[in-house]
Write a protein that holds these residues in place. Structure first.
Motif, PDB file in Angstrom:
ATOM      1  N   THR A 220      -2.862  44.650  82.619  1.00 10.63           N
ATOM      2  CA  THR A 220      -3.685  45.499  81.493  1.00 10.63           C
ATOM      3  C   THR A 220      -5.088  44.844  81.184  1.00 10.63           C
ATOM      4  N   GLY A 221      -6.159  45.373  80.623  1.00  9.30           N
ATOM      5  CA  GLY A 221      -7.359  44.823  80.071  1.00  9.30           C
ATOM      6  C   GLY A 221      -7.287  44.605  78.799  1.00  9.30           C
ATOM      7  N   ALA A 222      -8.420  44.006  78.231  1.00  9.97           N
ATOM      8  CA  ALA A 222      -8.505  43.605  76.955  1.00  9.97           C
ATOM      9  C   ALA A 222      -8.240  44.618  75.666  1.00  9.97           C
ATOM     10  N   ASP A 223      -8.437  45.953  76.137  1.00  4.37           N
ATOM     11  CA  ASP A 223      -7.877  46.902  75.273  1.00  4.37           C
ATOM     12  C   ASP A 223      -6.608  47.385  75.507  1.00  4.37           C
ATOM     13  N   GLY A 224      -5.702  46.541  76.066  1.00  5.27           N
ATOM     14  CA  GLY A 224      -4.136  47.043  76.395  1.00  5.27           C
ATOM     15  C   GLY A 224      -3.959  48.011  77.238  1.00  5.27           C
ATOM     16  N   ALA A 225      -5.078  48.699  77.998  1.00  6.61           N
ATOM     17  CA  ALA A 225      -4.824  49.749  78.847  1.00  6.61           C
ATOM     18  C   ALA A 225      -4.510  49.205  80.229  1.00  6.61           C
TER      19      ALA A 225
END
Length: 870
Positions: A220-225
């Motif tokens: 996942t990325g920093a945005d949780g996606a």
């Protein structure tokens, strides 16, 4: 709140999926809905729908289209259906079920049909934004919404649902990957050879397949996606969307909570009558049940059998479920995959008979015993023989196994007809219908058609894979009973329409008289023909006119006498003897100046105007002598005949496409105009309708048309065989992601193949279902050129396009043709006095005499306030 059971015994069904709905039907068939109160607690926000066809949602079918629930049935049988209100708890001592809403229902019989839930591997990141499962319509809606912001998708699981999910992601415009832990795709259904053939075909479609590796982590990325996946071999796969389709587990928590016995690996333990081993008042059916043979069945056919067994037991009838046929026939990403019987050859001392063609993506394996008994098999790429082979399972076929798998031209394959099947052979595994039952429907119940046999036996009403064999059986039984099945067009011709088409084309027959005298039945030669063959032959000659040297103008010479009333006057006859005039408006696009012309003509001739469903304007009320004058004004303004009167192309509807709509991905209007102008005037066995939608939202309703086109980000998807009329049918996907040229070429071939092989007055929808091999055969012919006739089909279409002439313009410019447009031959200037009109809603309507015998005419007091009657 509490609902106290009345004296009427109560059956509570928990779960309303496909098996639950079949259980309700089985109750009704046994009269139990009349003697019992039936309450259904359904978790999903909608009644039962076809989960087997779930992926078709991405091809344009709506949730309503997928519904299997006839609300009239529910109402007729007094069933209390509560959607969105699942059972929360069961008190077996008090025999009550408490729903999520707080409703408490007492029961005499409780039936659990809670189905299964998708298994999600316990890997880090599995709950991240962008992770989905593939089980319900709500799951699909969520995937569709999220895919709008994604470019790449990955599916965890290469089984049936996994491949369907991957195909759905590809259809949504995403680069798609499939990750399967097993060394091959569909490991349960096919062996290594079948998996290899399937892999080659699917990779050839542009999907990336990763077998023999598992998912270790969702990145996942920093945005949780979701941003990617880490696989068990250490590699990483970049993706924005992940769909888990790694199998299902029985949904048995409700049973566990109330103390019912469950299996070690899940599933509510039941006996042979589908009654739980713990409580005689509780039954379990479908994917939540652990059957008496120790197996949880994930297919719909065994679930239907369990539903029948439970209903019969409740009705005090003898029934048992001890196991089921696991044979399956599927179409995955357009590839036929079938397995039946002992497909993997687990029986002792069995032998394999294998045919494999890696270039063509074909793999066929039969498993046979030493004595020749057919035990099972696997078919990939070509499952045409599935119905017959499955019916022979457990017996010794009358021909060698090799001849059953070899393709045409590679060893004279055996053509096994229905007569070779034993009476106890199961034809329909969904409803366990044998050949003997089908024969009985014909001989004992006087069924003479497949629809009648379906209604009588339920055969062919499940997955539909047996319909072809069903048709063969009905015909064979009729013939065996001494009923002569005359396949001729009519009493004048012993040939079918298809055969007459070939005669006209091959011999360049340009007149009905020549065809009847040379090829009609003995008693019909020298006669005038009949009302069946004259328009049918007229249509054949008109559709082939450029190729055979005939006139394509339907009012030319003998051709005029072959036409019915509508074609005879190039307009549609209405109920009061007047005619309607429908000019062509290609793609539904029209300039203001042309709208004004239509308005002026309607005003000047006092015509009733209405916008049609085909996106054009119909003008009603023209007298026959007015038709040429109206046409002349329309032709002068740039209009031409819309052929609303003919068995030919009517319209090609369109949405506004990417030119105006923010969702559009292609120029649907331009494509619709191009197609309508190309196929205008094309005479065919029945009318043809088409539409082009600029995106998957399908505003033009292309999948209800004879041929429909839906734009994708990569081109066009082509659907065929739809019908929105009295017998609605959704069109089938023939090919996808086509360029403009590829699309036109396939439509050319499809239309000319339909015109060549259809029966008289047969819509493409009926033709497609009747044609041996159905959609698969059509795809083989028009996409893969299996018959080697595509060059000829394209040539015939080119001839039509290049020789097209507007029938209205041809008529108004020919004084001799104009002479027919009179009400009375001996008084050509006298209008028909019977054709009259009265005003209604600022227009006019036919003035028709009313049959008033026994009918009280309404008084002014009878009219509702606000009525528009004048």
């Amino acid at each position: 709140m509490t609902a106290t059971p009345a004296h009427t015994p109560t059956i509570v069904l928990v779960g309303h999926g496909m098996v639950g709905q079949r259980f309700l039907e089985a109750l009704a068939e046994r009269g139990l809905t009349g003697t019992h109160r039936v309450v259904v607690l359904c978790e999903e926000p909608r009644p039962a729908y076809d989960r087997v066809q779930l992926t078709s949602y991405f091809s344009g079918r709506t949730p309503e289209d997928l519904s299997m629930t006839d609300l009239a049935f529910i109402e007729e049988h007094g069933i209390e259906l509560r959607v969105g209100d699942p059972a929360d708890t069961v008190d077996r001592d008090a025999r009550t079920v408490t729903a999520r809403s707080g409703l408490v229902v007492g029961y005499d019989v409780l039936v659990l049909a809670t189905g299964s839930y998708p298994f999600v591997p316990p890997v880090p990141g599995k709950d991240a934004e962008g992770c989905f499962v593939y089980r319900t319509i709500e799951d699909l809606l969520a995937i569709e919404a999220y895919a709008k912001t994604a470019t790449t998708g990955a599916v965890v699981g290469g089984g049936l649902l996994g491949l369907e999910a991957a195909g759905a992601l590809k259809g949504l415009g995403l680069t798609s990957h499939i990750v399967e832990f097993a060394p091959r795709l569909m490991p349960v259904q096919v062996d290594d050879g079948g998996g290899a053939a399937l892999l080659r075909t699917i990779e050839g479609m542009g999907l990336s397949v990763h077998t023999g590796v598992g998912t270790q982590e969702i990145l996942t990325g920093a945005d949780g996606a979701v941003t990617g996946m880490r696989l068990s071999d250490g590699s990483e796969l970049a993706t924005d969307l992940v769909v888990f389709s790694a199998g299902v587990r029985p949904r048995d928590q409700l049973a566990r909570d109330c103390g019912l016995a469950v299996g070690e690996r899940g599933g509510i333990s039941v006996d042979e009558r589908c009654r739980t081993v713990t409580d005689e008042h509780v039954f379990a059916i479908g994917e939540c049940a652990l059957a008496a043979d120790g197996r949880v069945y994930g297919l719909v056919a065994p679930g239907y059998e369990q539903a029948e067994t439970a209903a019969a037991t409740i009705a005090a009838q003898e029934a048992s479920f001890t196991g089921a046929d696991l044979s399956t026939k599927l179409k995955l990403l357009g590839v036929d995959v079938a397995s039946f019987g002992d497909a993997h050859g687990t029986a002792e001392d069995c032998l394999d008979v294998v045919y494999s063609d890696s270039r063509a993506g074909l793999y066929k394996k039969l498993v046979v015993a030493r004595d020749g008994t057919l035990l099972g098999g696997i078919l990939v790429g070509d499952a045409e023989a599935y119905g017959t082979l499955r019916a022979f399972t457990g017996s010794v076929p009358p021909v060698s196994p090799e001849s059953l798998v070899l393709p045409a031209g590679a060893g004279a394959p055996a053509q096994l007809g229905p007569s070779a099947l034993p009476d106890d052979a199961v034809i329909c595994s969904c409803h366990n219908v044998t050949k003997g039952t089908v024969r009985g429907a014909v001989t004992d119940h006087a069924c003479t058609t497949v629809p009648e046999v379906k209604k009588c036996t339920k055969a062919g009403t499940g997955c539909g894979s047996c319909v072809k064999v069903l048709g063969q059986l009905v015909t064979a039984e009729l013939e065996a009973s001494g009923v002569e099945v005359d396949k001729g067009l009519c009493g004048c011709f012993a040939q079918t329409r298809e055969e007459l088409y070939e005669i006209v084309l091959a011999l360049r027959v340009t007149s009905f008289r020549e065809l009847l005298d040379g090829h009609g039945r003995e008693g019909a030669r020298g006669g005038d023909g009949c009302e069946v063959c004259k328009p049918a032959v007229g249509s054949i000659i008109a559709s082939l006119a450029p190729a055979i040297g005939a006139s394509g103008y339907v009012l030319e010479g003998e051709q005029a006498a072959l036409q019915d009333t509508n074609d005879h006057f190039l307009a549609n006859l209405q109920r009061n003897g007047s005619y309607s005039v429908v000019p062509r408006i290609p793609g539904g696009e029209i300039a203001p100046e042309k709208l004004i012309v239509i308005g002026e003509i309607a005003r000047d001739f006092g015509l009733y105007t209405k916008i049609t469903g085909g996106q054009r304007i119909d003008m009603f009320g023209a007298r026959v002598e007015q038709l040429p004058v109206i046409w002349a004004r329309l032709v002068d303004a740039g209009f031409e005949s819309g052929h609303a009167y003919g068995k030919s192309l009517r319209t090609v509807k369109s949405c506004v496409g990417q030119t105006w709509c923010r969702y559009g991905v292609q120029d649907s209007v331009r494509m619709a105009i191009d197609l309508e102008l190309r196929y205008r005037g094309l005479r065919s066995p029945h009318k043809l309708k088409s539409a082009v939608s600029g995106c998957a939202r399908e505003c033009a309703e292309a999948q209800s048309k004879d041929f429909g086109v839906i734009a994708t980000s990569n081109g066009w998807n082509l659907y065929v065989g739809g019908n929105g009329g009295a017998t609605p049918r959704h069109a089938d996907l023939l090919a996808q992601d086509l360029s403009d040229a590829e699309l036109v070429r396939l439509i050319d071939r499809f239309l000319m193949f339909y015109i060549r092989t259809a029966d008289k007055l047969e819509r493409t929808s009926t033709w497609l279902e009747r044609l041996p091999g159905g959609l698969d055969h059509v795809r083989d012919v028009v996409v893969h050129d299996s018959l080697g006739i595509c060059d000829e089909l394209e040539s015939l279409m080119r001839a039509h396009v290049s020789h097209y002439r507007d029938e209205w313009a041809e008529t108004v410019n020919d004084p001799e043709k104009l002479a027919r447009f009179v009400s009375f031959v001996n008084a050509p200037d006298t209008p028909d006095p019977v054709v009259g009109f009265v005003p209604e809603r600022d227009q006019m309507k036919p003035d028709l005499p009313l049959l008033s015998i026994g009918v009280r005419r309404p008084s002014e007091e009878d009219l509702l306030e606000g009525s528009t009657r004048r």
